[in-house]
Design an enzyme around this catalytic site. Structure first.
Site, PDB file in Angstrom:
ATOM      1  CG  HIS A  54      -0.195  -0.136   2.522  1.00 27.13           C
ATOM      2  ND1 HIS A  54       0.603   0.840   3.054  1.00 27.13           N
ATOM      3  CD2 HIS A  54      -0.120  -1.183   3.398  1.00 27.13           C
ATOM      4  CE1 HIS A  54       1.116   0.436   4.184  1.00 27.13           C
ATOM      5  NE2 HIS A  54       0.705  -0.806   4.416  1.00 27.13           N
TER       6      HIS A  54
HETATM    7  P1  TYD Z   1      -1.725  -3.653   7.979  1.00 30.23           P
HETATM    8  O1  TYD Z   1      -1.792  -2.228   7.573  1.00 30.23           O
HETATM    9  O2  TYD Z   1      -2.413  -4.677   7.121  1.00 30.23           O
HETATM   10  O3  TYD Z   1      -0.203  -4.079   8.178  1.00 30.23           O
HETATM   11  P2  TYD Z   1       0.979  -4.057   7.062  1.00 30.23           P
HETATM   12  O4  TYD Z   1       1.011  -2.673   6.497  1.00 30.23           O
HETATM   13  O5  TYD Z   1       2.220  -4.393   7.849  1.00 30.23           O
HETATM   14  O6  TYD Z   1       0.682  -5.092   6.040  1.00 30.23           O
HETATM   15  O7  TYD Z   1      -2.272  -3.759   9.467  1.00 30.23           O
HETATM   16  C1  TYD Z   1      -2.660  -4.981  10.055  1.00 30.23           C
HETATM   17  C2  TYD Z   1      -3.791  -4.702  11.035  1.00 30.23           C
HETATM   18  O8  TYD Z   1      -3.344  -3.885  12.116  1.00 30.23           O
HETATM   19  C3  TYD Z   1      -4.954  -3.980  10.375  1.00 30.23           C
HETATM   20  O9  TYD Z   1      -6.150  -4.600  10.791  1.00 30.23           O
HETATM   21  C4  TYD Z   1      -4.893  -2.591  10.928  1.00 30.23           C
HETATM   22  C5  TYD Z   1      -4.169  -2.742  12.242  1.00 30.23           C
HETATM   23  N1  TYD Z   1      -3.324  -1.582  12.587  1.00 30.23           N
HETATM   24  C6  TYD Z   1      -3.703  -0.750  13.621  1.00 30.23           C
HETATM   25  O10 TYD Z   1      -4.773  -0.913  14.231  1.00 30.23           O
HETATM   26  N2  TYD Z   1      -2.883   0.289  13.957  1.00 30.23           N
HETATM   27  C7  TYD Z   1      -1.711   0.520  13.310  1.00 30.23           C
HETATM   28  O11 TYD Z   1      -0.975   1.472  13.648  1.00 30.23           O
HETATM   29  C8  TYD Z   1      -1.348  -0.347  12.210  1.00 30.23           C
HETATM   30  C9  TYD Z   1      -0.090  -0.114  11.429  1.00 30.23           C
HETATM   31  C10 TYD Z   1      -2.176  -1.388  11.895  1.00 30.23           C
END
Ligand code: TYD
Length: 137
Positions: A54
């Protein structure tokens, strides 16, 4: 830090090494070029898994390999790709907003520490690459 880099940049951190081991640290405004709103970390990543996939519209990040190693793959709106191999905890990668990113190739027991300039905001994410190209072209 006085200047905010406009492109992804490796920033060296202080390192104190003696017989007892090493110590590094991060102070807001000195070592990262933004005000820190949030810290999170990614760990227990199974072999072969990818994180990210993303871009952020506003959020800036600073990523440190606290333990182990992984790759940060960044792509810009022109499709140009650059890979940073992160494997030391005395430097980090500053990523301005607007870069498509993936974290991959995690070694077992790696920990990616991430400092963020904004609180978590799902609306700040662009999860579709074509949409990303459209917004940042
Ligand atoms: P995600 O953005 O998919 O992680 P990555 O970018 O590493 O692939 O996040 C995984 C889950 O964690 C998603 O359900 C959102 C949650 N999350 C939070 O609640 N707070 C945060 O600061 C982050 C980064 C993720």
């Amino acid at each position: 830090m006085e200047n905010q880099p406009t492109v992804p940049t490796i920033i060296d951190l202080p390192k104190f090494l003696d017989r007892r081991g090493s110590l590094s640290f991060i102070e807001q405004d000195k070592h990262v070029p933004f005000e820190i709103a949030r810290t999170y970390w990614v760990y227990d990543v199974p072999g072969g898994s990818k994180r990210g996939g993303h871009a952020y519209r506003r959020n800036q990040e600073f990523i440190v390999a606290l333990s182990g190693s992984f790759d940060v793959v960044l792509v810009n709106e022109r499709g140009e790709k650059k890979i940073w191999h992160m494997n030391r905890s005395y430097y980090g990668l500053y990523i301005p907003s607007g870069w498509w990113r993936e974290l991959e190739n995690f070694a077992t027991n790696s920990v990616a520490l991430v400092l963020s300039s904004t609180s978590y905001d799902p609306d700040d994410y662009i999860r579709d690459f074509e949409q990303y190209r459209k917004e940042f072209a």
